[in-house]
Design a protein around this motif. Structure first.
Motif, short mmCIF file in Angstrom:
data_model
loop_
_atom_site.label_atom_id
_atom_site.label_comp_id
_atom_site.label_asym_id
_atom_site.label_seq_id
_atom_site.Cartn_x
_atom_site.Cartn_y
_atom_site.Cartn_z
N THR A 17 -17.21 34.93 0.45
CA THR A 17 -15.97 34.56 -0.41
C THR A 17 -16.31 34.47 -1.83
OG1 THR A 17 -15.01 32.92 1.40
CG2 THR A 17 -14.46 32.42 -0.77
N LYS A 25 -6.00 33.73 -5.66
CA LYS A 25 -6.78 33.23 -4.65
C LYS A 25 -8.26 33.88 -4.54
CE LYS A 25 -2.76 32.65 -1.86
NZ LYS A 25 -2.20 33.27 -0.60
N PRO A 26 -9.13 32.92 -3.94
CA PRO A 26 -10.61 33.77 -4.00
C PRO A 26 -10.58 35.19 -3.19
CG PRO A 26 -10.58 31.52 -3.24
CD PRO A 26 -9.29 31.69 -3.33
N ASP A 84 -5.27 42.12 -2.92
CA ASP A 84 -6.09 40.73 -2.65
C ASP A 84 -7.08 40.79 -4.07
OD1 ASP A 84 -5.37 40.26 0.16
OD2 ASP A 84 -5.62 42.13 0.12
N LYS A 130 -11.69 37.30 -0.33
CA LYS A 130 -12.60 37.12 0.94
C LYS A 130 -12.80 38.37 1.81
CE LYS A 130 -11.18 32.35 1.87
NZ LYS A 130 -10.46 31.35 3.03
N ARG A 140 -15.41 33.66 -5.67
CA ARG A 140 -14.31 32.92 -6.59
C ARG A 140 -13.33 33.44 -7.26
NH1 ARG A 140 -16.47 30.10 -11.80
NH2 ARG A 140 -18.63 30.79 -10.61
N TYR A 141 -13.39 34.42 -7.80
CA TYR A 141 -12.61 35.25 -8.54
C TYR A 141 -12.31 36.65 -7.77
CZ TYR A 141 -13.20 32.44 -12.63
OH TYR A 141 -13.21 31.35 -13.43
N ASN A 197 -0.72 33.74 -9.32
CA ASN A 197 -1.02 33.23 -7.87
C ASN A 197 -2.19 33.72 -7.36
OD1 ASN A 197 -0.95 32.26 -5.43
ND2 ASN A 197 0.21 33.95 -4.62
#
Length: 355
Positions: free
Chosen positions: A12, A4-5, A232, A7, A14-15, A2
């Motif tokens: 932001t 997500k970028p 995150d 932030k 990408r990885y 799962n």
């Protein structure tokens, strides 16, 4: 996975990846620039960043401050538009405030700061649109930082890096804590830190991303951090040493490729903190009471007492990055022995994140 970028405020990435800052000279413009180019956060270490400057021996601080500007600019040129570039600045650095301000003036996107509690970091970075990320290893340290920034500066960190005891270089743990480490117990500590951060994020009605560092080496480690621990992002350092873009010498990289698990040991740094390194002839000589003579002081660590240190850590780390391994301290993470081939930055990122 799962994924997500990542932030960080309006940034932001990408990885959900930060490349760990590695000094001396291991993560400079080439490594940081290429990681940012491929969609991660590229981090330069400011620790003796100016060791290549012609006046480094005579004017080490000025050489380092100058090199921050040039290295950040070079990293940005490699990264291209949209690449996120940051620096790692140790709180223990002598003239810490000057290094923070030099990084801000160089236009970095992010300052990551550990090796001490960066209680004054917001003051030193005031007036610049830079994101600030303390490194912590315990819920207690996270609480101290968040409370102090809340009270003194009416703000919270933009990002929090949680660095565990499997990391490389200087460690924020006692030798006893390292020896009694278990994955389960530290996972519990990470969850406690997350709860501390959540409370302050709610107070300020903002997001404070959490990034887990220390021992993150493969896709399963990344999955555990992102899914089991609800982090995150992850910070990865050791895996990037054996990349073609890494700024260290080929001899330094080969030392990682040659290392066996039993070669990776906890050592006592001259500045008093435990650290993780590859055992070599230099370390054995030092442990046997035969350290090298001290050269000129390069004004690195605030609390260094040259009348008591067995050898100069700056000189030993500069020797490492230059490839003079018989005179070198080879800092590494706990998984350095798992580095078994040269890769590119792109290949490492794909191995960590791509399905």
């Amino acid at each position: 996975m799962n994924m997500k970028p990542l932030k960080i405020g309006e940034l932001t990435v990408r990885y959900p990846l930060i490349q760990g800052g590695m000094g001396v000279g291991v993560s400079l413009s080439s490594l940081a620039g290429h990681v940012a180019k491929e969609g991660g956060v590229g981090i330069l270490s400011t620790a003796q960043i100016g060791y290549r400057e012609p006046d480094y021996d005579e004017n080490p601080v000025e050489a380092n401050l100058r090199a921050i500007g040039t290295q950040v600019q070079e990293a940005r040129e490699i990264a291209g538009a949209g690449g996120v570039i940051g620096v790692n600045i140790m709180v223990a650095t002598r003239f810490y405030e000057r290094y923070v301000k030099a990084a801000c003036q160089a236009g970095v996107d992010l300052i990551i700061s550990g090796a001490g509690l960066p209680v004054s970091l917001p003051e030193y970075a005031k007036g610049f649109p830079v994101k600030l990320a303390p490194i912590v290893s315990s819920a207690k340290a996270a609480m101290v930082i968040c409370k102090m920034w809340d009270r003194k500066y009416k703000r919270v960190p933009d990002l929090l890096v949680i660095e565990g005891p499997l990391a490389g270089g200087h460690l924020g743990f006692t030798v006893d804590e390292i020896e009694h480490y278990t994955k389960e117990s530290y996972d519990d500590e990470i969850r406690k830190i997350r709860e501390v951060v959540r409370g302050f994020a709610e107070k300020y009605e903002t997001d404070i991303p959490i990034v887990v560092a220390g021992g993150v080496f493969d896709k399963e480690d990344v999955r555990h951090c992102l899914e089991d621990l609800h982090a995150d992002g992850v910070q990865v350092a050791t895996r990037f040493v054996t990349t073609r873009e890494c700024d260290a010498s080929d001899a330094y990289k080969q030392a990682y490729l040659d290392a066996k698990k039993e070669d990776i040991v906890i050592v006592k740094s001259p500045v008093g903190m435990p650290g993780r390194a590859i055992k070599n002839a230099f370390m054995e000589r030092c442990m046997n009471g035969n350290p090298p003579a001290l050269g000129p002081c390069h004004l690195c660590i605030e609390k260094c007492d040259r009348t008591k240190i067995p050898y100069c850590i700056s000189d030993a780390l500069v020797n490492a990055v230059k490839g003079n391994l018989d005179k070198a301290l080879l800092f590494c993470g706990s998984n350095a022995y798992r580095c078994n081939k040269m890769e590119t930055v792109k290949e490492v990122i794909q191995a960590l994140f791509e399905q």
